[in-house]
Write a protein that holds these residues in place. Sequence first.
Motif, PDB file in Angstrom:
ATOM      1  N   ALA A 181       0.845  -1.183   0.000  1.00 43.15           N
ATOM      2  CA  ALA A 181       0.000   0.000   0.000  1.00 43.15           C
ATOM      3  C   ALA A 181       0.882   1.235   0.000  1.00 43.15           C
ATOM      4  N   HIS A 182       0.515   2.219  -0.800  1.00 43.57           N
ATOM      5  CA  HIS A 182       1.228   3.502  -0.866  1.00 43.57           C
ATOM      6  C   HIS A 182       0.189   4.613  -0.733  1.00 43.57           C
ATOM      7  N   LEU A 183       0.313   5.391   0.336  1.00 44.74           N
ATOM      8  CA  LEU A 183      -0.617   6.492   0.571  1.00 44.74           C
ATOM      9  C   LEU A 183       0.135   7.818   0.538  1.00 44.74           C
ATOM     10  N   GLU A 184      -0.541   8.864   0.145  1.00 46.73           N
ATOM     11  CA  GLU A 184      -0.007  10.223   0.183  1.00 46.73           C
ATOM     12  C   GLU A 184      -0.964  11.070   1.005  1.00 46.73           C
ATOM     13  N   VAL A 185      -0.480  11.595   2.130  1.00 43.06           N
ATOM     14  CA  VAL A 185      -1.347  12.290   3.077  1.00 43.06           C
ATOM     15  C   VAL A 185      -0.697  13.602   3.517  1.00 43.06           C
ATOM     16  N   ASP A 186      -1.504  14.466   4.111  1.00 46.19           N
ATOM     17  CA  ASP A 186      -0.991  15.729   4.650  1.00 46.19           C
ATOM     18  C   ASP A 186      -0.184  15.475   5.921  1.00 46.19           C
ATOM     19  N   PRO A 187       0.858  16.263   6.183  1.00 46.34           N
ATOM     20  CA  PRO A 187       1.618  16.106   7.431  1.00 46.34           C
ATOM     21  C   PRO A 187       0.776  16.524   8.628  1.00 46.34           C
ATOM     22  N   GLU A 188       1.158  16.015   9.783  1.00 48.39           N
ATOM     23  CA  GLU A 188       0.448  16.324  11.026  1.00 48.39           C
ATOM     24  C   GLU A 188       1.251  17.229  11.952  1.00 48.39           C
ATOM     25  N   ILE A 189       2.561  17.195  11.836  1.00 46.83           N
ATOM     26  CA  ILE A 189       3.411  18.019  12.690  1.00 46.83           C
ATOM     27  C   ILE A 189       4.553  18.603  11.857  1.00 46.83           C
ATOM     28  N   ALA A 190       5.119  19.687  12.369  1.00 49.79           N
ATOM     29  CA  ALA A 190       6.296  20.316  11.748  1.00 49.79           C
ATOM     30  C   ALA A 190       7.306  20.596  12.850  1.00 49.79           C
ATOM     31  N   ARG A 191       8.553  20.194  12.626  1.00 51.84           N
ATOM     32  CA  ARG A 191       9.620  20.418  13.602  1.00 51.84           C
ATOM     33  C   ARG A 191      10.559  21.519  13.096  1.00 51.84           C
ATOM     34  N   VAL A 192      10.968  22.359  14.021  1.00 52.14           N
ATOM     35  CA  VAL A 192      11.879  23.456  13.715  1.00 52.14           C
ATOM     36  C   VAL A 192      13.043  23.396  14.702  1.00 52.14           C
ATOM     37  N   GLY A 193      14.262  23.491  14.185  1.00 48.18           N
ATOM     38  CA  GLY A 193      15.451  23.531  15.028  1.00 48.18           C
ATOM     39  C   GLY A 193      15.936  24.964  15.191  1.00 48.18           C
ATOM     40  N   ILE A 194      16.233  25.346  16.414  1.00 52.00           N
ATOM     41  CA  ILE A 194      16.677  26.707  16.730  1.00 52.00           C
ATOM     42  C   ILE A 194      18.026  26.622  17.431  1.00 52.00           C
ATOM     43  N   GLU A 220       5.875   1.162   7.842  1.00 49.48           N
ATOM     44  CA  GLU A 220       5.600   2.332   7.035  1.00 49.48           C
ATOM     45  C   GLU A 220       6.590   3.443   7.376  1.00 49.48           C
ATOM     46  N   SER A 221       6.881   4.303   6.426  1.00 46.38           N
ATOM     47  CA  SER A 221       7.817   5.409   6.633  1.00 46.38           C
ATOM     48  C   SER A 221       7.307   6.625   5.913  1.00 46.38           C
ATOM     49  N   ALA A 222       7.501   7.769   6.563  1.00 46.99           N
ATOM     50  CA  ALA A 222       7.073   9.031   5.964  1.00 46.99           C
ATOM     51  C   ALA A 222       8.242   9.655   5.226  1.00 46.99           C
ATOM     52  N   GLN A 223       8.020  10.017   3.993  1.00 43.83           N
ATOM     53  CA  GLN A 223       9.061  10.635   3.174  1.00 43.83           C
ATOM     54  C   GLN A 223       8.503  11.901   2.547  1.00 43.83           C
ATOM     55  N   PRO A 224       9.302  12.943   2.470  1.00 43.44           N
ATOM     56  CA  PRO A 224       8.807  14.173   1.866  1.00 43.44           C
ATOM     57  C   PRO A 224       8.599  14.024   0.375  1.00 43.44           C
ATOM     58  N   SER A 225       7.630  14.728  -0.134  1.00 42.13           N
ATOM     59  CA  SER A 225       7.356  14.753  -1.552  1.00 42.13           C
ATOM     60  C   SER A 225       7.039  16.182  -1.950  1.00 42.13           C
ATOM     61  N   PRO A 226       6.825  16.447  -3.228  1.00 40.46           N
ATOM     62  CA  PRO A 226       6.548  17.824  -3.633  1.00 40.46           C
ATOM     63  C   PRO A 226       5.350  18.390  -2.905  1.00 40.46           C
ATOM     64  N   PRO A 227       5.352  19.694  -2.585  1.00 38.89           N
ATOM     65  CA  PRO A 227       4.257  20.282  -1.844  1.00 38.89           C
ATOM     66  C   PRO A 227       2.939  20.118  -2.559  1.00 38.89           C
ATOM     67  N   ARG A 241       3.650  16.929   1.384  1.00 40.47           N
ATOM     68  CA  ARG A 241       2.846  15.712   1.501  1.00 40.47           C
ATOM     69  C   ARG A 241       3.737  14.555   1.952  1.00 40.47           C
ATOM     70  N   GLN A 242       3.162  13.645   2.730  1.00 40.17           N
ATOM     71  CA  GLN A 242       3.908  12.526   3.281  1.00 40.17           C
ATOM     72  C   GLN A 242       3.519  11.224   2.590  1.00 40.17           C
ATOM     73  N   HIS A 243       4.525  10.391   2.287  1.00 38.92           N
ATOM     74  CA  HIS A 243       4.294   9.082   1.694  1.00 38.92           C
ATOM     75  C   HIS A 243       4.334   8.026   2.790  1.00 38.92           C
ATOM     76  N   VAL A 244       3.295   7.208   2.865  1.00 35.06           N
ATOM     77  CA  VAL A 244       3.211   6.122   3.840  1.00 35.06           C
ATOM     78  C   VAL A 244       3.191   4.809   3.068  1.00 35.06           C
ATOM     79  N   HIS A 245       4.062   3.893   3.442  1.00 35.21           N
ATOM     80  CA  HIS A 245       4.225   2.630   2.720  1.00 35.21           C
ATOM     81  C   HIS A 245       4.100   1.467   3.693  1.00 35.21           C
ATOM     82  N   ALA A 246       3.365   0.436   3.311  1.00 35.95           N
ATOM     83  CA  ALA A 246       3.227  -0.777   4.126  1.00 35.95           C
ATOM     84  C   ALA A 246       3.290  -1.996   3.213  1.00 35.95           C
ATOM     85  N   GLN A 247       3.894  -3.073   3.722  1.00 37.41           N
ATOM     86  CA  GLN A 247       4.012  -4.330   2.973  1.00 37.41           C
ATOM     87  C   GLN A 247       3.712  -5.502   3.891  1.00 37.41           C
ATOM     88  N   VAL A 248       3.059  -6.528   3.347  1.00 34.09           N
ATOM     89  CA  VAL A 248       2.821  -7.768   4.086  1.00 34.09           C
ATOM     90  C   VAL A 248       3.058  -8.950   3.152  1.00 34.09           C
TER      91      VAL A 248
END
Length: 242
Positions: free
Chosen positions: A32-45, A188-195, A224-231
């Motif tokens: 399964a390959h899903l493309e979803v909106d992100p839920e959090i954003a991290r900023v380093g200061i 599953e792993s989240a990977q960045p993709s084009p906005p 957008r985040q890519h979510v991948h799962a395999q069984v």
Amino acid sequence: MATAPAHPAPEPQPAVPYGTPDAPRIAVRGEAHLEVDPEIARVGITVAARGRDRRSALDDLTRRNATVLDLVKSYGEAVERLETGAFSITPELTRHGRGERVRTYHGTVRITVELSDFTALGELTTRLADLDLTRVDGPWWALRPQSPAHRQARQQAVREAVQRAREYAEALGTSLTALVELADIGAESAQPSPPGAPRMRSMAAYGAPAQQDAPVPLDLEPERQHVHAQVNARFTMAPPRL
């Protein structure tokens, strides 16, 4: 009267990995390959300071660090997590004649901010970047570990495996009879993709009111985040007529 010796119970036979003519097996993979909106954003200061002696550098760093923390906390519930990481005070040496002397001291504090409300992200990062001796890195977009998107991907991978096995069985003119094994082979792993999400808007309602000379907030686009799962799945099927 002599009695016949009791026969030992038959030992269980090991499972046949590839099935039998009476119970053939089908091994398939579901993905399964899903493309979803992100839920959090991290900023380093990274907050920096310097001084001619250790105490002045430390006092300056303490003041700048407090300014950053107060600014971040003023955004209230938009900030989901605020953490302080590494802290350091380092002397800078210079040579004079035969010896070494401390020329100045440098201090740094690293802070991580996690936001769940993206409407405040552009304004906060811009105001942080406008502070002296303050570096801002990010944002890095992500999903929460318990995000429903992960469960959705896993369930979709299982359904895809069942559908694929049914198609193989139907091609042989038969049907599935039982599930033998189901194995999760890839988290599953989240990977960045084009906005692709809606553009952000500036919110002056968080914290202190925007000043007249405040910088224009950055217009950030969530990735957008890519979510991948395999069984892997194994099924038995009724014997086909070949």
